[in-house]
Design a protein around this motif. Structure first.
Motif, PDB file in Angstrom:
ATOM      1  N   ASN A 172     -64.524 -10.852 -35.365  1.00 26.26           N
ATOM      2  CA  ASN A 172     -65.383 -11.730 -34.728  1.00 26.26           C
ATOM      3  C   ASN A 172     -64.887 -11.585 -33.127  1.00 26.26           C
ATOM      4  N   PRO A 173     -65.369 -10.484 -32.694  1.00 26.24           N
ATOM      5  CA  PRO A 173     -64.847 -10.246 -31.144  1.00 26.24           C
ATOM      6  C   PRO A 173     -65.597 -11.440 -30.045  1.00 26.24           C
ATOM      7  N   GLN A 174     -64.562 -12.118 -29.244  1.00 26.40           N
ATOM      8  CA  GLN A 174     -65.120 -13.069 -28.349  1.00 26.40           C
ATOM      9  C   GLN A 174     -65.465 -12.558 -27.103  1.00 26.40           C
ATOM     10  N   SER A 175     -64.685 -11.430 -26.691  1.00 25.72           N
ATOM     11  CA  SER A 175     -64.887 -10.985 -25.482  1.00 25.72           C
ATOM     12  C   SER A 175     -64.720  -9.430 -25.587  1.00 25.72           C
ATOM     13  N   TRP A 176     -65.005  -8.696 -24.605  1.00 29.23           N
ATOM     14  CA  TRP A 176     -64.969  -7.252 -24.625  1.00 29.23           C
ATOM     15  C   TRP A 176     -63.783  -6.633 -24.790  1.00 29.23           C
ATOM     16  N   GLN A 177     -62.892  -7.496 -24.161  1.00 20.68           N
ATOM     17  CA  GLN A 177     -61.292  -7.121 -24.398  1.00 20.68           C
ATOM     18  C   GLN A 177     -60.921  -7.211 -25.889  1.00 20.68           C
ATOM     19  N   ASP A 178     -61.599  -8.092 -26.632  1.00 15.88           N
ATOM     20  CA  ASP A 178     -61.513  -7.991 -28.211  1.00 15.88           C
ATOM     21  C   ASP A 178     -62.019  -6.584 -28.685  1.00 15.88           C
ATOM     22  N   LEU A 179     -62.991  -6.083 -28.119  1.00 16.94           N
ATOM     23  CA  LEU A 179     -63.495  -4.781 -28.504  1.00 16.94           C
ATOM     24  C   LEU A 179     -62.600  -3.623 -28.041  1.00 16.94           C
ATOM     25  N   GLN A 180     -62.006  -3.925 -26.616  1.00 19.65           N
ATOM     26  CA  GLN A 180     -61.050  -2.938 -26.317  1.00 19.65           C
ATOM     27  C   GLN A 180     -59.902  -2.742 -27.350  1.00 19.65           C
ATOM     28  N   GLN A 181     -59.508  -3.859 -27.868  1.00 17.69           N
ATOM     29  CA  GLN A 181     -58.393  -3.749 -28.701  1.00 17.69           C
ATOM     30  C   GLN A 181     -58.687  -3.032 -30.085  1.00 17.69           C
ATOM     31  N   LEU A 182     -60.239  -3.210 -30.494  1.00 12.75           N
ATOM     32  CA  LEU A 182     -60.525  -2.693 -31.721  1.00 12.75           C
ATOM     33  C   LEU A 182     -60.688  -1.056 -31.393  1.00 12.75           C
ATOM     34  N   GLY A 183     -61.212  -0.747 -30.433  1.00  9.84           N
ATOM     35  CA  GLY A 183     -61.567   0.734 -30.292  1.00  9.84           C
ATOM     36  C   GLY A 183     -62.920   1.162 -30.430  1.00  9.84           C
ATOM     37  N   PHE A 184     -63.433   2.012 -29.490  1.00 12.18           N
ATOM     38  CA  PHE A 184     -64.850   2.559 -29.953  1.00 12.18           C
ATOM     39  C   PHE A 184     -65.021   3.836 -30.543  1.00 12.18           C
ATOM     40  N   ILE A 185     -65.886   3.727 -31.471  1.00 15.96           N
ATOM     41  CA  ILE A 185     -66.371   4.829 -32.401  1.00 15.96           C
ATOM     42  C   ILE A 185     -67.797   5.437 -31.801  1.00 15.96           C
ATOM     43  N   ASP A 186     -67.327   6.690 -31.250  1.00 15.31           N
ATOM     44  CA  ASP A 186     -68.426   7.187 -30.198  1.00 15.31           C
ATOM     45  C   ASP A 186     -69.335   8.189 -31.108  1.00 15.31           C
ATOM     46  N   HIS A 187     -70.490   8.451 -30.545  1.00 15.50           N
ATOM     47  CA  HIS A 187     -71.577   9.319 -31.252  1.00 15.50           C
ATOM     48  C   HIS A 187     -72.358  10.014 -30.025  1.00 15.50           C
ATOM     49  N   PRO A 188     -73.067  10.870 -30.105  1.00 16.73           N
ATOM     50  CA  PRO A 188     -73.796  11.570 -28.947  1.00 16.73           C
ATOM     51  C   PRO A 188     -74.535  10.875 -28.008  1.00 16.73           C
ATOM     52  N   ASP A 189     -75.084   9.518 -28.546  1.00 14.98           N
ATOM     53  CA  ASP A 189     -75.695   8.541 -27.635  1.00 14.98           C
ATOM     54  C   ASP A 189     -74.789   7.412 -27.418  1.00 14.98           C
ATOM     55  N   GLY A 190     -73.568   7.554 -27.798  1.00 16.51           N
ATOM     56  CA  GLY A 190     -72.557   6.340 -27.759  1.00 16.51           C
ATOM     57  C   GLY A 190     -72.455   5.718 -26.639  1.00 16.51           C
ATOM     58  N   HIS A 191     -72.081   6.440 -25.534  1.00  9.00           N
ATOM     59  CA  HIS A 191     -71.808   6.102 -24.127  1.00  9.00           C
ATOM     60  C   HIS A 191     -72.991   5.296 -23.757  1.00  9.00           C
ATOM     61  N   ASN A 192     -74.355   5.902 -23.871  1.00 10.24           N
ATOM     62  CA  ASN A 192     -75.454   5.351 -23.147  1.00 10.24           C
ATOM     63  C   ASN A 192     -75.568   3.910 -23.688  1.00 10.24           C
ATOM     64  N   MET A 193     -75.728   3.893 -25.188  1.00  9.07           N
ATOM     65  CA  MET A 193     -75.992   2.781 -25.863  1.00  9.07           C
ATOM     66  C   MET A 193     -75.206   1.677 -25.693  1.00  9.07           C
ATOM     67  N   ALA A 194     -73.794   2.077 -25.602  1.00  6.04           N
ATOM     68  CA  ALA A 194     -72.763   1.152 -25.602  1.00  6.04           C
ATOM     69  C   ALA A 194     -72.762   0.631 -24.182  1.00  6.04           C
TER      70      ALA A 194
END
Lengths: 294, 294
Positions: A172-194
């Motif tokens: 239950n991330p409250q901020s984007w820093q929480d997501l930073q801790q989690l990490g990003f699963i990328d895909h071909p349009d990952g950067h654009n969409m995220a």
DNA sequence: TGCCCTTGATAAGAATACCTTATGATTAAT
DNA sequence: ATTAATCATAAGGTATTCTTATCAAGGGCA
């Protein structure tokens, strides 16, 4: 240079066996027919033996008649190629972004299975390359996420789906820093969409590059697998998330504002989309609509 | 009606990509090329996308280009059919009298074995039917024993062989009444040949009908079999007699005057003999010459 | 045999198609 | 801004195709 009208006269004459009746059939005078045959004989040698009751073809005449039939067949094939009729035959060429393409491609293959005379030619590319490929006439159609402003291209709205922030179940991330801790699963349009979703959801967020990438895959069915295993988060259109089998292992974070993912179908403005391409587009739209109901 | 010159301009333009250079290539003005393409586009819709640096074909343009290539192939095939080149391919049609035909047909079959793409169509007929069949264009060539006098037919001397009076070994007929005792072994040209030879050899001889027929066969190889067995006499060209295996069982009667059996090759005067027919004729002549040396 | 009709070839003129010349608009390069 | 290249289009010249008219040949019939 052989005039096609001469060949037409010859063909009918060979069938009718009489100059006068040939002229009537073709709506010209007998003298015209006589001249046409004369022209052909000048170039090709004797074609007919004139006999009092009827006429016979020489061997050269028979050869020319065969040639006339070949021309007729070629012309029929041309008409068929130019016609709008063939919606389940021939090549359908489509160029798409990675993620939507990966999702749509199996649908295209299902269509091809239903109509084996269709041939799907598909390729993944980023937006800019998609535009160029359609302008270069290498692909008849493309899908892009940004509507192009070009007099050479028609852009039709194809699909609109909300993008979703998908995290492992129980997070239950409250901020984007929480997501930073989690990490990003990328895909071909990952950067654009995220980028589009996160800048809208978290005011202080600047760049996806601030978040460590914890994985990458170009298989649609596999993007959410590492998410389900707690390895990171990702951003996908709703239709892609809905297709994931283990929905209990992931969680969609509800955000204040929706970020929509639009897809535009583009094709050349100078000529109409072929019947088979239209047919394929309608089929894809129907399949997406059917999935939206699930 | 599409003018072939328009198609030619289109084909070169598609290759060169520039109206002015196409015009130079074809030796006309740029305006003419522009008109040609305009005519084609009137009938078939947009064929080209004019871009500043080069031009692209529309899908219809691609279809038309394919059609142009098909026409080129058809024209090549026509040229080939009209050309003299195909001397070992296609049908050779020949109509002959019975005996010479029976003798020549195996030779024709040997030629076909050597060149399997040749197809022999052969038929036996009496002289009058042979003339008509060639005049009717049912057979390209015929062999006749009487030179025809017709403006529609060419008659080339084909072969000349003495006719021989052949009796069983040990016989020595002194008059045609001796032959009457022996009896006549008939074959398809038997009456004709025997009449000509006997009226010349025996002044009092009137008609072959005065001699009892003791046998008939239309197998060349079998005509002399009954003669060898003493069953009767016959009249044949020398080449046919020479081909008989049991020459010791037969005897040729030497006569004061030779009666020659001429064969004339006839074909239509209005057009030349095809290359393959000529080739077949030359082959037959060579085979006959080779047998004359045996 | 003569007459009439049908058919196809050919000449001459009318109609149509195609080519060239001239011009203007557009684009790209300098 | 100027120049050169390229293509489209109008107008007139040239070539081709069509029609009309005529003649020759063949067949059928009285």
């Amino acid at each position: 240079m052989i005039n096609p009208q001469w060949l037409r006269s010859f063909t009918v004459l060979a069938e009718v066996g009489n100059f006068t009746r040939t002229a009537n059939r073709l709506g010209v005078t007998q003298a015209a027919i006589s001249q046409h045959i004369g022209h052909l004989e000048e170039q090709l040698g004797p074609l007919l033996i004139r006999r009092s009751r009827q006429m016979d073809l020489t061997p050269a005449g028979h050869s020319l008649l065969a040639y006339c039939h070949e021309l007729e067949q070629a012309q029929k094939r041309l008409q068929l190629r130019l016609s709008e009729g063939e919606k389940t035959k021939g090549e359908v060429s489509l160029i798409t972004p990675g993620s939507s393409g990966l999702f749509l491609y199996p649908l295209l293959l299902s269509l091809q299975q239903a109509h084996p005379e269709l041939a799907m030619r598909h390729r993944f590319a980023p937006n800019a390359d998609i535009l160029q490929a359609v302008l270069d006439n290498h692909y008849e159609m493309g899908l892009v996420s940004i509507k192009p402003d070009s007099t050479h291209l028609v852009a039709e709205h194809f699909a609109e789906e909300p993008l979703e922030l998908i995290v492992p179940a129980g997070h239950n991330p409250q901020s984007w820093q929480d997501l930073q801790q989690l990490g990003f699963i990328d895909h071909p349009d990952g950067h654009n969409m995220a980028t589009r979703l996160l800048t809208r959801a978290y005011p202080g967020f600047r760049s996806i590059l601030d978040i460590p990438t914890r994985g990458f895959t170009n298989q649609v069915g596999l993007i959410l697998e590492p998410v389900a295993r707690g390895l990171g988060f990702t951003v996908l259109p709703r239709y892609a998330r809905k297709a994931f089998a283990h929905s209990s292992a992931i969680k969609v974070i509800t955000l204040e504002y929706n970020t929509m993912d639009s897809l535009w179908l583009i094709y050349r403005a100078e000529w109409p989309l072929s019947a088979r391409a239209k047919y394929a587009v309608e089929y894809l739209k129907q399949q997406l609509a059917a999935m939206a109901l699930v």
